[in-house]
Design a protein around this motif. Structure first.
Motif, PDB file in Angstrom:
ATOM      1  N   HIS A  26       0.858  -1.203   0.000  1.00  0.00           N
ATOM      2  CA  HIS A  26       0.000   0.000   0.000  1.00  0.00           C
ATOM      3  C   HIS A  26       0.883   1.238   0.000  1.00  0.00           C
ATOM      4  CE1 HIS A  26      -3.872   2.090   0.698  1.00  0.00           C
ATOM      5  NE2 HIS A  26      -3.111   2.974   1.331  1.00  0.00           N
ATOM      6  N   HIS A  28       1.526   5.094  -2.511  1.00  0.00           N
ATOM      7  CA  HIS A  28       0.994   5.966  -3.564  1.00  0.00           C
ATOM      8  C   HIS A  28       2.148   6.700  -4.238  1.00  0.00           C
ATOM      9  CE1 HIS A  28      -2.854   5.528  -1.415  1.00  0.00           C
ATOM     10  NE2 HIS A  28      -2.241   5.943  -0.323  1.00  0.00           N
ATOM     11  N   TYR A  44      -6.653  17.406  -1.299  1.00  0.00           N
ATOM     12  CA  TYR A  44      -5.363  17.850  -0.754  1.00  0.00           C
ATOM     13  C   TYR A  44      -4.420  18.046  -1.933  1.00  0.00           C
ATOM     14  CZ  TYR A  44      -4.377  12.781  -1.133  1.00  0.00           C
ATOM     15  OH  TYR A  44      -4.242  11.485  -1.585  1.00  0.00           O
ATOM     16  N   ALA A  71      -4.216   7.283  -5.587  1.00  0.00           N
ATOM     17  CA  ALA A  71      -4.697   8.151  -4.491  1.00  0.00           C
ATOM     18  C   ALA A  71      -5.777   9.093  -5.011  1.00  0.00           C
ATOM     19  CB  ALA A  71      -3.533   8.944  -3.919  1.00  0.00           C
ATOM     20  N   SER A  72      -6.657   9.515  -4.102  1.00  0.00           N
ATOM     21  CA  SER A  72      -7.810  10.329  -4.504  1.00  0.00           C
ATOM     22  C   SER A  72      -7.388  11.640  -5.170  1.00  0.00           C
ATOM     23  CB  SER A  72      -8.701  10.607  -3.298  1.00  0.00           C
ATOM     24  OG  SER A  72      -7.971  11.294  -2.304  1.00  0.00           O
ATOM     25  N   ARG A 119     -10.137   0.526  -6.628  1.00  0.00           N
ATOM     26  CA  ARG A 119     -10.392   0.972  -5.263  1.00  0.00           C
ATOM     27  C   ARG A 119     -11.678   1.786  -5.202  1.00  0.00           C
ATOM     28  NH1 ARG A 119      -7.122   5.302  -1.538  1.00  0.00           N
ATOM     29  NH2 ARG A 119      -7.070   4.108   0.399  1.00  0.00           N
ATOM     30  N   ARG A 125     -14.154  12.938   3.495  1.00  0.00           N
ATOM     31  CA  ARG A 125     -13.146  13.992   3.410  1.00  0.00           C
ATOM     32  C   ARG A 125     -12.254  13.826   2.176  1.00  0.00           C
ATOM     33  NH1 ARG A 125      -8.271  11.840   5.140  1.00  0.00           N
ATOM     34  NH2 ARG A 125      -8.502  10.002   6.450  1.00  0.00           N
ATOM     35  N   TYR A 152     -12.080   1.376   0.949  1.00  0.00           N
ATOM     36  CA  TYR A 152     -11.608   2.211   2.048  1.00  0.00           C
ATOM     37  C   TYR A 152     -12.817   2.873   2.696  1.00  0.00           C
ATOM     38  CZ  TYR A 152      -8.442   5.471   4.511  1.00  0.00           C
ATOM     39  OH  TYR A 152      -7.736   6.162   5.466  1.00  0.00           O
ATOM     40  N   HIS A 176      -6.716  -0.642   5.900  1.00  0.00           N
ATOM     41  CA  HIS A 176      -6.524  -0.256   7.309  1.00  0.00           C
ATOM     42  C   HIS A 176      -7.644  -0.782   8.220  1.00  0.00           C
ATOM     43  CE1 HIS A 176      -3.821   2.201   5.075  1.00  0.00           C
ATOM     44  NE2 HIS A 176      -4.534   3.295   5.020  1.00  0.00           N
ATOM     45  N   ARG A 213      -1.953   5.982  11.547  1.00  0.00           N
ATOM     46  CA  ARG A 213      -3.263   6.648  11.465  1.00  0.00           C
ATOM     47  C   ARG A 213      -4.186   6.210  12.605  1.00  0.00           C
ATOM     48  NH1 ARG A 213      -3.934   9.058   6.359  1.00  0.00           N
ATOM     49  NH2 ARG A 213      -2.412   8.239   4.881  1.00  0.00           N
ATOM     50  N   ASP A 244       2.072   2.746   3.410  1.00  0.00           N
ATOM     51  CA  ASP A 244       1.194   3.884   3.107  1.00  0.00           C
ATOM     52  C   ASP A 244       1.997   5.149   2.754  1.00  0.00           C
ATOM     53  OD1 ASP A 244      -1.084   5.287   2.572  1.00  0.00           O
ATOM     54  OD2 ASP A 244      -1.806   5.354   4.619  1.00  0.00           O
ATOM     55  N   PRO A 248      -0.526  10.354   2.774  1.00  0.00           N
ATOM     56  CA  PRO A 248      -1.393  11.500   2.500  1.00  0.00           C
ATOM     57  C   PRO A 248      -2.142  11.980   3.745  1.00  0.00           C
ATOM     58  CG  PRO A 248      -2.125   9.500   1.311  1.00  0.00           C
ATOM     59  CD  PRO A 248      -0.773   9.238   1.856  1.00  0.00           C
ATOM     60  N   ASN A 249      -2.211  13.281   3.869  1.00  0.00           N
ATOM     61  CA  ASN A 249      -2.969  13.950   4.942  1.00  0.00           C
ATOM     62  C   ASN A 249      -2.381  13.757   6.338  1.00  0.00           C
ATOM     63  OD1 ASN A 249      -5.044  15.017   3.216  1.00  0.00           O
ATOM     64  ND2 ASN A 249      -5.703  12.902   2.947  1.00  0.00           N
TER      65      ASN A 249
HETATM   66  O1  LIG Z   1      -3.963   6.233   1.501  1.00  0.00           O
HETATM   67  C1  LIG Z   1      -4.459   6.112   2.606  1.00  0.00           C
HETATM   68  O2  LIG Z   1      -4.274   5.102   3.220  1.00  0.00           O
HETATM   69  C2  LIG Z   1      -5.253   7.109   3.189  1.00  0.00           C
HETATM   70  C3  LIG Z   1      -5.650   8.339   2.821  1.00  0.00           C
HETATM   71  C4  LIG Z   1      -5.586   8.948   1.491  1.00  0.00           C
HETATM   72  C5  LIG Z   1      -6.239   8.191   0.440  1.00  0.00           C
HETATM   73  O3  LIG Z   1      -6.636   7.083   0.614  1.00  0.00           O
HETATM   74  C6  LIG Z   1      -6.452   8.803  -0.887  1.00  0.00           C
HETATM   75  O4  LIG Z   1      -6.152   9.974  -1.059  1.00  0.00           O
HETATM   76  O5  LIG Z   1      -6.922   8.098  -1.774  1.00  0.00           O
HETATM   77  C7  LIG Z   1      -6.255   9.117   3.895  1.00  0.00           C
HETATM   78  O6  LIG Z   1      -6.740   8.497   4.870  1.00  0.00           O
HETATM   79  O7  LIG Z   1      -6.243  10.338   3.816  1.00  0.00           O
END
Ligand SMILES: O=C(O)/C=C(\CC(=O)C(=O)O)C(=O)O
Length: 294
Positions: A26, A28, A44, A71-72, A119, A125, A152, A176, A213, A244, A248-249
């Motif tokens: 995991h 990114h 972000y 990643a998002s 995914r 958020r 997720y 997670h 986290r 991870d 991120p964040n």
């Molecule tokens: O990557 C992770 O594990 C968690 C993230 C970011 C995420 O998933 C994403 O941006 O796609 C989170 O909790 O902010």
């Protein structure tokens, strides 16, 4: 949006040596933005975290391979993830985020580029919407490719998600552990509900990642270990682990990846558990063609 940096450049070298062929399942990549701009819907705006930086980290920590999860912040444009895989000399595969109207040819292109899963992100958020019906359409389309689904979500929506998870026709990997409240300890209601989900559904796997986290205590993550070790011991064939990176964040609690790796022998205390967690299980999902015939 100010660009955020959420990783340390030179993490400590872990005391634990991962077994040969270990997969960090995991991670990114972010950008580089000049080449792969972030999504207009991104929540972000990270600094560039390039494949070269990822591979340097992999080598420093003693891993052999990576699974790059879209990643998002890159939305449904998987170009940065594909570029990372392409640069890895076969040492990375990936999980994509796709839009429901994706064509079959595009799915084939992603497969050729090393994608082996999609995914579905339910965190408000991070994404504007999470349409279950459209996700199920995607899941049915990717099943014939031999891919799996990564989901997720946070513990407060697990109960309402169960019928959706049950309808997915592939292996489902929960990121997670579905983020249970670790402060409640191993007998906590959210952790126990998640264990029951895995007990009742043999096709549901989990990533036992995210100490940084999930742990209110922080290093050395004793609270995380107390909750997660029983999960690894109970489901040794259905767990994956990842750093991870680039986290991120996590700008307010940036973890040291070396200390995260040193959590592994505490949640997977035998060599056999470590081999399953870091080699056998991820190989089954991401490089099945390299496994000896069953
Ligand atoms: O990557 C992770 O594990 C968690 C993230 C970011 C995420 O998933 C994403 O941006 O796609 C989170 O909790 O902010």
């Amino acid at each position: 949006m100010t660009r955020t940096k959420t990783w340390v450049d030179q993490p400590s070298r872990p005391a634990f040596r991962p077994p040969a062929g270990a997969v960090d399942a995991h991670v990114h990549v972010f950008g580089p933005e000049a080449e792969f701009p972030f999504s207009l819907k991104a929540k972000y705006h990270p600094e560039d975290a390039t494949p070269e930086m990822l591979f340097a980290l992999r080598d420093r920590l003693g891993f052999s391979r990576n699974v790059i999860v879209q990643a998002s912040c890159h939305g449904t444009d998987n170009a940065a993830t594909l570029a990372g895989i392409a640069k890895s000399n076969g040492k990375a595969r990936g999980v994509a985020v796709v839009s429901p109207d994706i064509g079959d040819e595009e799915l084939q292109r992603l497969h050729a580029g090393g994608i082996r899963g999609v995914r579905f992100n339910f965190l408000k958020r991070l994404v504007d919407d999470a349409p279950k019906d459209k996700f199920l359409d995607i899941a049915r389309r990717i099943a014939p490719l031999g891919w799996h689904v990564v989901v997720y979500f946070e513990a407060d929506i697990l109960e309402e998600l169960v019928p959706f998870l049950e309808a997915i026709p592939t292996i489902v990997v929960v990121d997670h552990l579905g983020r249970p409240d670790i402060a409640q300890g191993p007998e906590g209601a959210e952790t126990q509900r998640f264990i029951r989900l895995l007990d009742e559904h043999p096709a549901i796997w989990t990533k036992v990642s995210g100490a940084e986290r999930l742990s209110p205590q922080g290093r050395p993550f004793d609270d995380f270990v107390a909750v997660i070790r029983p999960v690894v011991e109970r489901f040794p064939e259905r767990v994956l682990w990842g750093t991870d990176w680039p986290h991120p964040n996590m700008e307010h609690r940036i973890p040291d990846d070396g200390t995260l790796v040193d959590v592994i022998p505490r949640i997977a205390p035998t060599e056999e558990l470590q081999r399953k967690l870091l080699v056998d299980n991820p190989m089954r999902l991401y490089w099945p063609e390299e496994l000896p015939p069953a």
